[in-house]
Every structure is written in C-alpha cells, then in structure tokens.
Scaffold this motif. Sequence first.
Motif, PDB file in Angstrom:
ATOM      1  N   TYR A   3       9.966 -16.575  12.772  1.00 18.43           N
ATOM      2  CA  TYR A   3      10.866 -16.638  11.623  1.00 18.43           C
ATOM      3  C   TYR A   3      10.875 -15.331  10.855  1.00 18.43           C
ATOM      4  O   TYR A   3      11.858 -14.976  10.208  1.00 18.43           O
ATOM      5  CB  TYR A   3      10.488 -17.795  10.696  1.00 18.43           C
ATOM      6  CG  TYR A   3       9.223 -17.595   9.936  1.00 18.43           C
ATOM      7  CD1 TYR A   3       9.243 -17.019   8.668  1.00 18.43           C
ATOM      8  CD2 TYR A   3       7.995 -17.969  10.470  1.00 18.43           C
ATOM      9  CE1 TYR A   3       8.078 -16.822   7.958  1.00 18.43           C
ATOM     10  CE2 TYR A   3       6.834 -17.780   9.768  1.00 18.43           C
ATOM     11  CZ  TYR A   3       6.875 -17.217   8.519  1.00 18.43           C
ATOM     12  OH  TYR A   3       5.704 -17.027   7.826  1.00 18.43           O
ATOM     13  N   LEU A   4       9.784 -14.564  10.909  1.00 19.94           N
ATOM     14  CA  LEU A   4       9.752 -13.260  10.243  1.00 19.94           C
ATOM     15  C   LEU A   4      10.760 -12.321  10.858  1.00 19.94           C
ATOM     16  O   LEU A   4      11.414 -11.536  10.170  1.00 19.94           O
ATOM     17  CB  LEU A   4       8.348 -12.659  10.346  1.00 19.94           C
ATOM     18  CG  LEU A   4       7.307 -13.197   9.372  1.00 19.94           C
ATOM     19  CD1 LEU A   4       5.965 -12.534   9.646  1.00 19.94           C
ATOM     20  CD2 LEU A   4       7.736 -12.954   7.944  1.00 19.94           C
ATOM     21  N   GLY A  57       6.649  -8.869   6.415  1.00 18.16           N
ATOM     22  CA  GLY A  57       7.620  -9.150   5.379  1.00 18.16           C
ATOM     23  C   GLY A  57       6.929  -9.552   4.091  1.00 18.16           C
ATOM     24  O   GLY A  57       5.744  -9.904   4.081  1.00 18.16           O
ATOM     25  N   SER A  58       7.665  -9.484   2.984  1.00 17.97           N
ATOM     26  CA  SER A  58       7.092  -9.826   1.685  1.00 17.97           C
ATOM     27  C   SER A  58       8.116 -10.577   0.840  1.00 17.97           C
ATOM     28  O   SER A  58       9.328 -10.391   0.988  1.00 17.97           O
ATOM     29  CB  SER A  58       6.644  -8.555   0.944  1.00 17.97           C
ATOM     30  OG  SER A  58       7.749  -7.744   0.624  1.00 17.97           O
ATOM     31  N   VAL A  75       3.630 -12.033  -2.236  1.00 15.93           N
ATOM     32  CA  VAL A  75       2.920 -12.403  -1.016  1.00 15.93           C
ATOM     33  C   VAL A  75       3.467 -11.537   0.105  1.00 15.93           C
ATOM     34  O   VAL A  75       4.688 -11.431   0.276  1.00 15.93           O
ATOM     35  CB  VAL A  75       3.114 -13.889  -0.664  1.00 15.93           C
ATOM     36  CG1 VAL A  75       2.429 -14.212   0.663  1.00 15.93           C
ATOM     37  CG2 VAL A  75       2.598 -14.779  -1.771  1.00 15.93           C
ATOM     38  N   THR A  76       2.578 -10.895   0.864  1.00 19.07           N
ATOM     39  CA  THR A  76       2.966 -10.081   2.001  1.00 19.07           C
ATOM     40  C   THR A  76       2.259 -10.592   3.248  1.00 19.07           C
ATOM     41  O   THR A  76       1.059 -10.868   3.221  1.00 19.07           O
ATOM     42  CB  THR A  76       2.607  -8.600   1.791  1.00 19.07           C
ATOM     43  OG1 THR A  76       3.260  -8.126   0.614  1.00 19.07           O
ATOM     44  CG2 THR A  76       3.064  -7.748   2.973  1.00 19.07           C
ATOM     45  N   PHE A 208      11.354  -1.581   2.580  1.00 17.74           N
ATOM     46  CA  PHE A 208      12.753  -1.677   2.172  1.00 17.74           C
ATOM     47  C   PHE A 208      12.978  -3.071   1.637  1.00 17.74           C
ATOM     48  O   PHE A 208      12.528  -4.061   2.248  1.00 17.74           O
ATOM     49  CB  PHE A 208      13.688  -1.419   3.364  1.00 17.74           C
ATOM     50  CG  PHE A 208      13.556  -0.043   3.944  1.00 17.74           C
ATOM     51  CD1 PHE A 208      14.294   1.009   3.435  1.00 17.74           C
ATOM     52  CD2 PHE A 208      12.668   0.204   4.977  1.00 17.74           C
ATOM     53  CE1 PHE A 208      14.167   2.283   3.964  1.00 17.74           C
ATOM     54  CE2 PHE A 208      12.548   1.462   5.530  1.00 17.74           C
ATOM     55  CZ  PHE A 208      13.291   2.522   5.006  1.00 17.74           C
ATOM     56  N   GLY A 209      13.675  -3.180   0.490  1.00 22.58           N
ATOM     57  CA  GLY A 209      13.799  -4.494  -0.095  1.00 22.58           C
ATOM     58  C   GLY A 209      15.115  -4.755  -0.802  1.00 22.58           C
ATOM     59  O   GLY A 209      15.922  -3.839  -1.030  1.00 22.58           O
ATOM     60  N   LEU A 210      15.301  -6.016  -1.147  1.00 20.33           N
ATOM     61  CA  LEU A 210      16.483  -6.498  -1.856  1.00 20.33           C
ATOM     62  C   LEU A 210      16.012  -7.400  -2.977  1.00 20.33           C
ATOM     63  O   LEU A 210      15.111  -8.212  -2.800  1.00 20.33           O
ATOM     64  CB  LEU A 210      17.388  -7.248  -0.882  1.00 20.33           C
ATOM     65  CG  LEU A 210      18.657  -7.902  -1.433  1.00 20.33           C
ATOM     66  CD1 LEU A 210      19.748  -7.901  -0.345  1.00 20.33           C
ATOM     67  CD2 LEU A 210      18.390  -9.360  -1.850  1.00 20.33           C
ATOM     68  N   SER A 211      16.631  -7.264  -4.153  1.00 14.89           N
ATOM     69  CA  SER A 211      16.292  -8.072  -5.323  1.00 14.89           C
ATOM     70  C   SER A 211      17.528  -8.811  -5.822  1.00 14.89           C
ATOM     71  O   SER A 211      18.630  -8.249  -5.859  1.00 14.89           O
ATOM     72  CB  SER A 211      15.738  -7.200  -6.459  1.00 14.89           C
ATOM     73  OG  SER A 211      14.580  -6.504  -6.043  1.00 14.89           O
TER      74      SER A 211
END
Length: 214
Positions: A3-4, A57-58, A75-76, A208-211
């Motif tokens: 799923y990750l 992933g986090s 959580v990572t 790399f992330g999205l908020s």
Amino acid sequence: MRYLSLCGQILVTALTVLVSVTPPTYAEKGARTFEEKKWALQFGIRSDLTLGTFESGSVSFKQQLSKRSALRYGVTIHYFYSDSAGEYHATENELSVFYQRYVNPDAIAKFYWGTGPYLLIGYQYGLHKYDDMYDERIQKQWGAGWYVVGGVEWFVTDVISLHVEYRGGALYSWHSYRFESMMPNSVVKVWERDNSSFRFSNSDNVLFGLSVYF
C-alpha cells in the motif's frame, strides 16, 4: 506494505496534476498567509521515487501556532523487502514531534527550519535456505533521536501546498539479535546478543510532500 507503493504513486500523480493545473495568476497575487490555530494534514514520500523493494512514507498533522511557527506530529514508515536470496524484510517506524519556524512567511516560496525529538521502533527478519540447511536472523531495535530539518513550502491553491525538505539528525538505539542456523549434520546453533549504538543520519533524507489545510 504494498500500500505504501500505491500511496507513493498517488502522491506523485497528485503533485504533477496540482502543479500543471495551478492558475498562473495565483502566484502573481502574492503569498498565502498562514492563519493562527490552522491545521494541516501532510503526506510525504522520500526521494526514492522508483518505489521498488524500498518504500517509505510519512503522515503528519501540523498545528499553526502563529504566522511564523508551527508544531508537527508525525509518523514515518520505512520498509524494505527482498526475496532474491531467500526472504528478508525490515521496517523502521518513527514517531516525531517537530517545532517548525518559517523564515519568510509572507513570501511565495516559504523557507523554514525545524527541530524536535523522535522515537524509533525497528524489526528485521532474514531467512536463507539451501539444501537441508538454513540461516535465520532476527533483529529488534528501539531508539530515541533528534532531528533538524530545513525546507521550502509553496502553495498551489489556497488550501493545498507542496514542500520539499531535508532531515538530518542523531540516533541512540538498542539492538537485540538472534541468529539460528542448521548445519548439514542437523545440529542447530542459536546465538543471541544485545548491544547499543549511536549514529548520525547519513542516508537519503530528502522528503517531498503535500499539505491540505483545514
């Protein structure tokens, strides 16, 4: 943990779509201003975008304390699996709390730094079979550390932003090892050991992330 991989692919697709559909006039209007007591749900993946046998992933919540400061609770999960020479899988789970400080909160590209503690729980398992013999290795890990982060955040809409950051830090951990081996004469040998270690983070810690703000 497949799923990750799916989550990572969805996040990469979302980042690409959001960047491509962002109205050019939005950035020209100026920066989005942070609001006190605002919350954000954040998703992140590491810079290994191949998402093959290694996945990471986090997920975190960010609480905006003021225009310049925020707290992040996250959580990572780091996961590795391989069946090329038997069976091997390893996982490291981190729980963290960061204090985050924006250097230029009124700019379009908002640079920030942060620092805070984290706890780590890890597990590794390896099994190699050949003919009538086998080797089985188990390692358990517990640790406490401290992170220092630096990054930049950019809003693509009024409630959605993208960010990239680098994490570095130090970790003190305790390890428990168990090794079991069956030899050709059917003799089973078991070896156990406990120790501790201290290390600085030296792996690829670019995220790399999205908020999503609400």
